[in-house]
Enzyme design. Sequence first.
Site, mmCIF file in Angstrom:
data_model
loop_
_atom_site.group_PDB
_atom_site.id
_atom_site.type_symbol
_atom_site.label_atom_id
_atom_site.label_comp_id
_atom_site.label_asym_id
_atom_site.label_seq_id
_atom_site.Cartn_x
_atom_site.Cartn_y
_atom_site.Cartn_z
ATOM 1 N N ARG A 42 1.347 -1.004 0.232
ATOM 2 C CA ARG A 42 -0.057 -0.025 -0.196
ATOM 3 C C ARG A 42 0.748 1.250 0.140
ATOM 4 N NH1 ARG A 42 -3.962 1.729 5.362
ATOM 5 N NH2 ARG A 42 -2.201 2.417 5.844
ATOM 6 N N SER A 111 -12.157 -3.888 4.172
ATOM 7 C CA SER A 111 -11.683 -2.924 5.308
ATOM 8 C C SER A 111 -12.992 -3.195 5.882
ATOM 9 C CB SER A 111 -11.443 -1.592 4.982
ATOM 10 O OG SER A 111 -9.983 -1.862 4.495
ATOM 11 N N LYS A 140 -2.782 6.784 8.477
ATOM 12 C CA LYS A 140 -3.645 6.485 7.224
ATOM 13 C C LYS A 140 -4.548 8.620 7.385
ATOM 14 C CE LYS A 140 -6.364 3.356 4.989
ATOM 15 N NZ LYS A 140 -7.874 4.123 5.019
#
Lengths: 216, 216
Positions: A42, A111, A140
């Site tokens: 990611r 998620s 994040k």
Amino acid sequence: MSRRVPDLSVYLVTDRLLARGRELVDVVLAAVRGGATVVQLREKDASARETLELGRALLGRLRPLGVPLIVNDRVDLAMALGADGVHVGQGDLPPVVARRLLGPDALVGLSITGPADLSTLDPAVVDYAGVGPIFPTGSKADATPALGLEELARMRPRLPVPVVAIGGINAANAASVIAAGADGVSVVSAICSADDCEVAASVLVRAVRQGLASRK
Amino acid sequence: MSRRVPDLSVYLVTDRLLARGRELVDVVLAAVRGGATVVQLREKDASARETLELGRALLGRLRPLGVPLIVNDRVDLAMALGADGVHVGQGDLPPVVARRLLGPDALVGLSITGPADLSTLDPAVVDYAGVGPIFPTGSKADATPALGLEELARMRPRLPVPVVAIGGINAANAASVIAAGADGVSVVSAICSADDCEVAASVLVRAVRQGLASRK
């Protein structure tokens, strides 16, 4: 379905920008030596082409070790790499679309950011849930409010797939997350930003074992 | 290869945020009534899931009209939609990867931002080039410096595929862009932000014809 969900106990999510100038491949391999069981690529600030190159480098090292590489968000990148699967969020391509494009053998993670997301998880399509953020997190930018351990414990019985907890998890709280019902801990900075990424991963492995033992 | 490159003369690139509150489908259909020949779905601020929904709505209306829908950047979105193709930039998935994932019949376009990019275009893989920005533009935040008409004319003979020019193109300068060698004009705000999107497209159609006539 023929796929088997791998050991999710220490699930590393990459972020080059948190790796303190070290090469991502080196960080990831150190984490795997320490006991990380899955890696998710990611890299939100990398172009698709850069991510493809990073993914190729990682896959070349991880595949011989039997450690799955999962790609965040981009099904096309996962397909181009021949990665082991994809992890999608609630705003990404729907899991059913990812499953259709990737086929029955790929891993598809979803998620779950709160109870309202529970109904979006079809266990015929999704292999595991990434639940969080459990704690407030700095890695994040667009994270939703922290759920806390009690909410994780409340949600766990309603999730018919393995659960990886994510968000603000570190060596100090990992055992409590497992005790609350998670099957694994997903971390970014607890490994990527550690002084010694191998040690950081091994400490998390021990914490997960402690958490599992506390549930017996 | 069996694919045929469509009429690229007025190539609309979408941007909901420039549509002054109007529905994107309405803007696109008005543009097609006015003569837009291709539509590229490029919604940089939308999630993949939102873009998928927009794409489905557009495709349901464009396919019966025979107007191709091309997806910006995301090969997975193009596959999920069954769109007519994908347009990739120099930092996106490489054209050869897009071609492999999409198969021989899909359209694959590549952005060319200057002479240094010319060597990246393999006409066995790429169907058309999007060359620009020709003029300074406000609708692409990360655009490279404007090439100008002279550079476009210099580059054109070195591009072995149809060329769509993009960047700051409007009714006043579209004919000059075609005169410089482009096969079509690609616009965002000149249509999306126009008072009347149908009229705006038809004015561009006329300008392209004038530009072609000036080359004879």
